[in-house]
Design an enzyme around this catalytic site. Structure first.
Site, mmCIF file in Angstrom:
data_model
loop_
_atom_site.group_PDB
_atom_site.id
_atom_site.type_symbol
_atom_site.label_atom_id
_atom_site.label_comp_id
_atom_site.label_asym_id
_atom_site.label_seq_id
_atom_site.Cartn_x
_atom_site.Cartn_y
_atom_site.Cartn_z
ATOM 1 N N LYS A 41 0.826 -1.213 0.000
ATOM 2 C CA LYS A 41 0.000 0.000 0.000
ATOM 3 C C LYS A 41 0.857 1.258 0.000
ATOM 4 O O LYS A 41 0.507 2.258 -0.632
ATOM 5 C CB LYS A 41 -0.929 0.003 1.208
ATOM 6 C CG LYS A 41 -2.030 -1.012 1.113
ATOM 7 C CD LYS A 41 -2.929 -0.958 2.337
ATOM 8 C CE LYS A 41 -3.888 -2.132 2.365
ATOM 9 N NZ LYS A 41 -4.789 -2.148 1.199
ATOM 10 N N GLY A 42 1.982 1.234 0.710
ATOM 11 C CA GLY A 42 2.844 2.419 0.754
ATOM 12 C C GLY A 42 3.379 2.752 -0.624
ATOM 13 O O GLY A 42 3.273 3.889 -1.104
ATOM 14 N N GLU A 138 0.727 -1.124 7.257
ATOM 15 C CA GLU A 138 1.421 -2.361 6.867
ATOM 16 C C GLU A 138 2.875 -2.368 7.353
ATOM 17 O O GLU A 138 3.637 -3.250 6.974
ATOM 18 C CB GLU A 138 1.381 -2.543 5.335
ATOM 19 C CG GLU A 138 0.020 -2.998 4.830
ATOM 20 C CD GLU A 138 0.001 -3.338 3.342
ATOM 21 O OE1 GLU A 138 -0.880 -4.101 2.934
ATOM 22 O OE2 GLU A 138 0.859 -2.831 2.568
ATOM 23 N N ASN A 181 -11.963 2.440 3.766
ATOM 24 C CA ASN A 181 -12.983 1.852 2.899
ATOM 25 C C ASN A 181 -14.093 1.308 3.798
ATOM 26 O O ASN A 181 -14.059 1.477 5.016
ATOM 27 C CB ASN A 181 -12.382 0.804 1.945
ATOM 28 C CG ASN A 181 -11.891 -0.447 2.669
ATOM 29 O OD1 ASN A 181 -12.151 -0.645 3.875
ATOM 30 N ND2 ASN A 181 -11.178 -1.296 1.969
ATOM 31 N N GLY A 215 -16.265 1.721 -2.900
ATOM 32 C CA GLY A 215 -16.137 0.851 -4.070
ATOM 33 C C GLY A 215 -16.978 1.360 -5.229
ATOM 34 O O GLY A 215 -16.958 2.552 -5.564
ATOM 35 N N GLY A 218 -18.956 4.656 -4.962
ATOM 36 C CA GLY A 218 -18.364 5.989 -4.899
ATOM 37 C C GLY A 218 -17.712 6.314 -3.565
ATOM 38 O O GLY A 218 -16.941 5.521 -3.029
ATOM 39 N N ASP A 245 -5.864 2.598 -3.325
ATOM 40 C CA ASP A 245 -4.539 3.243 -3.300
ATOM 41 C C ASP A 245 -4.460 4.371 -4.330
ATOM 42 O O ASP A 245 -3.872 5.430 -4.067
ATOM 43 C CB ASP A 245 -3.437 2.209 -3.571
ATOM 44 C CG ASP A 245 -3.313 1.201 -2.434
ATOM 45 O OD1 ASP A 245 -3.713 1.535 -1.302
ATOM 46 O OD2 ASP A 245 -2.831 0.085 -2.687
ATOM 47 N N ALA A 275 -8.227 3.072 -12.229
ATOM 48 C CA ALA A 275 -7.510 1.905 -11.691
ATOM 49 C C ALA A 275 -8.342 0.631 -11.864
ATOM 50 O O ALA A 275 -7.788 -0.461 -12.002
ATOM 51 C CB ALA A 275 -7.155 2.130 -10.226
HETATM 52 P P1 ADP Z 1 -10.313 -0.285 -1.598
HETATM 53 O O1 ADP Z 1 -9.587 -0.675 -2.823
HETATM 54 O O2 ADP Z 1 -9.454 0.338 -0.553
HETATM 55 O O3 ADP Z 1 -11.234 -1.357 -1.038
HETATM 56 P P2 ADP Z 1 -12.700 0.942 -2.738
HETATM 57 O O4 ADP Z 1 -13.092 -0.401 -3.239
HETATM 58 O O5 ADP Z 1 -13.652 1.644 -1.816
HETATM 59 O O6 ADP Z 1 -11.274 0.934 -2.048
HETATM 60 O O7 ADP Z 1 -12.450 1.860 -4.030
HETATM 61 C C1 ADP Z 1 -11.826 3.138 -3.927
HETATM 62 C C2 ADP Z 1 -12.380 4.050 -4.999
HETATM 63 O O8 ADP Z 1 -12.092 3.532 -6.293
HETATM 64 C C3 ADP Z 1 -13.901 4.242 -4.967
HETATM 65 O O9 ADP Z 1 -14.298 5.220 -4.016
HETATM 66 C C4 ADP Z 1 -14.147 4.683 -6.403
HETATM 67 O O10 ADP Z 1 -13.731 6.030 -6.562
HETATM 68 C C5 ADP Z 1 -13.169 3.802 -7.184
HETATM 69 N N1 ADP Z 1 -13.797 2.532 -7.584
HETATM 70 C C6 ADP Z 1 -13.725 1.336 -6.956
HETATM 71 N N2 ADP Z 1 -14.448 0.397 -7.609
HETATM 72 C C7 ADP Z 1 -14.989 1.012 -8.691
HETATM 73 C C8 ADP Z 1 -15.841 0.598 -9.762
HETATM 74 N N3 ADP Z 1 -16.290 -0.660 -9.858
HETATM 75 N N4 ADP Z 1 -16.185 1.520 -10.696
HETATM 76 C C9 ADP Z 1 -15.742 2.803 -10.636
HETATM 77 N N5 ADP Z 1 -14.940 3.250 -9.637
HETATM 78 C C10 ADP Z 1 -14.563 2.385 -8.677
#
Ligand code: ADP
Length: 305
Positions: A41-42, A138, A181, A215, A218, A245, A275
């Site tokens: 993560k870093g 971590e 998250n 996720g 949003g 990240d 990403a």
């Molecule tokens: P982590 O990877 O730490 O579990 P999240 O799953 O909450 O974090 O995702 C972080 C950010 O990435 C979300 O707030 C959103 O901006 C973007 N993101 C994640 N999944 C999607 C997706 N399926 N479609 C569009 N953007 C996404």
């Protein structure tokens, strides 16, 4: 003048195995493919901040097998002179991903647990006041880094990932921005509903800027005392590894250059979305140009209050 982002965080050798189905206890399965990628993560967040345009310094520790992660940091223009290498094992993650995108991950932190308080102090001594210190959970020395950063005039950003008792040991009154998250928010607030957990954390820590990523749903944030939220951008999802990240690193970079919260959060949301469209963590982290292009094309610049 943009302030630098100082990252104290992990470097991991990610061994990614693609399998038809995840093995059960006692079972052996043959992988379709195996790849070794730079991660942690870093490192991921440092690269995300750098690709978004920040001046980034990083402190971390790796074993001899992890030098290629340092090379990745250097390629991103990061000052990695404080990253040390010892002759023992690097931190690593064994990541199994099945045909449905389900995964099972084993993390061995190894060198990341050998980061010393002396190294942290020396790194903080090299930081001029005013920048952001970005930390995750971590590495060893998390509470020490947070406790000492404010004395150096740094704004502390804590990404409470993964969430465990070492995060609970951190004095959150010293933290400026907490990023979580859904799983981390629920664990930190001991509440099994993410929005309720968010409200609970807001009430418990009124001084904090708080960002909860959701996720595909949003994000929601309470920044400068105002609640903002934004929907995830609609993209062709390939794999969501590294989305958090990308979001956190981009947000730290944009705030370090003085961008207003709503604009910075809209761009971090775009970074997370991009990403999700590319496989892997570091390979999927977007440049500033890609983030701006997506924001322009989707008109995604205005979060709602
Ligand atoms: P982590 O990877 O730490 O579990 P999240 O799953 O909450 O974090 O995702 C972080 C950010 O990435 C979300 O707030 C959103 O901006 C973007 N993101 C994640 N999944 C999607 C997706 N399926 N479609 C569009 N953007 C996404």
């Amino acid at each position: 003048m943009p302030e630098p982002v100082h990252v104290i965080g992990s470097l991991m050798v990610d061994r990614v195995l693609r399998v038809a189905t995840l093995p059960r206890a006692g079972e052996t399965v043959t992988a379709r493919s195996a790849t070794i990628l730079p991660g942690g993560k870093g490192a991921n967040q440092a690269v995300a901040a750098a690709r978004c345009g920040a001046r980034v310094r990083m402190l971390g520790r790796t074993g001899a097998d992890g030098r290629f992660i340092v090379d990745e940091l250097l390629r991103a223009g990061i000052d990695a002179s404080a990253v040390t290498t010892d002759d023992r094992m690097s931190g690593s993650a064994a990541v199994m991903v099945d045909d449905h995108g389900m995964n099972a991950i084993v993390i061995a932190p190894e060198a990341n647990t050998r980061l010393t308080e002396t190294a942290i102090d020396a790194f903080l001594d090299g930081a001029a006041p005013g920048g952001i210190l970005l930390v995750q959970n971590e590495c060893s020395g998390l509470a020490h880094a947070v406790a000492n950063a404010t004395r150096h005039g740094l704004r502390v950003w804590l990404n409470a990932a993964p969430m465990d008792d070492r995060v609970r040991a951190v004095d959150l009154s010293l933290v400026d921005c907490l990023l979580v998250n859904e799983t981390e928010a629920m664990a930190l607030a001991s509440n099994d509903e993410p929005h309720a957990a968010f409200r609970q954390l807001c009430d418990a820590w009124p001084q904090l800027d708080l960002v909860l990523t959701l996720g595909a749903a949003g994000w929601i944030a309470r920044v400068d005392g105002v609640v903002l939220r934004g929907a995830a951008l609609s993209v062709q999802v390939i794999d969501t590894v590294g989305c958090g990240d990308a979001f956190v690193g981009a947000l730290s970079a944009l705030r370090s250059e003085g961008m207003a919260w709503p604009d910075a959060l809209a761009r971090a949301n775009a970074a997370g979305a991009i990403a999700a469209t590319i496989s892997g963590a570091i390979p999927s982290i977007p440049s500033r140009e890609a983030i701006e292009a997506l924001v322009r094309s989707l008109g995604a610049g205005s979060p709602t209050t």
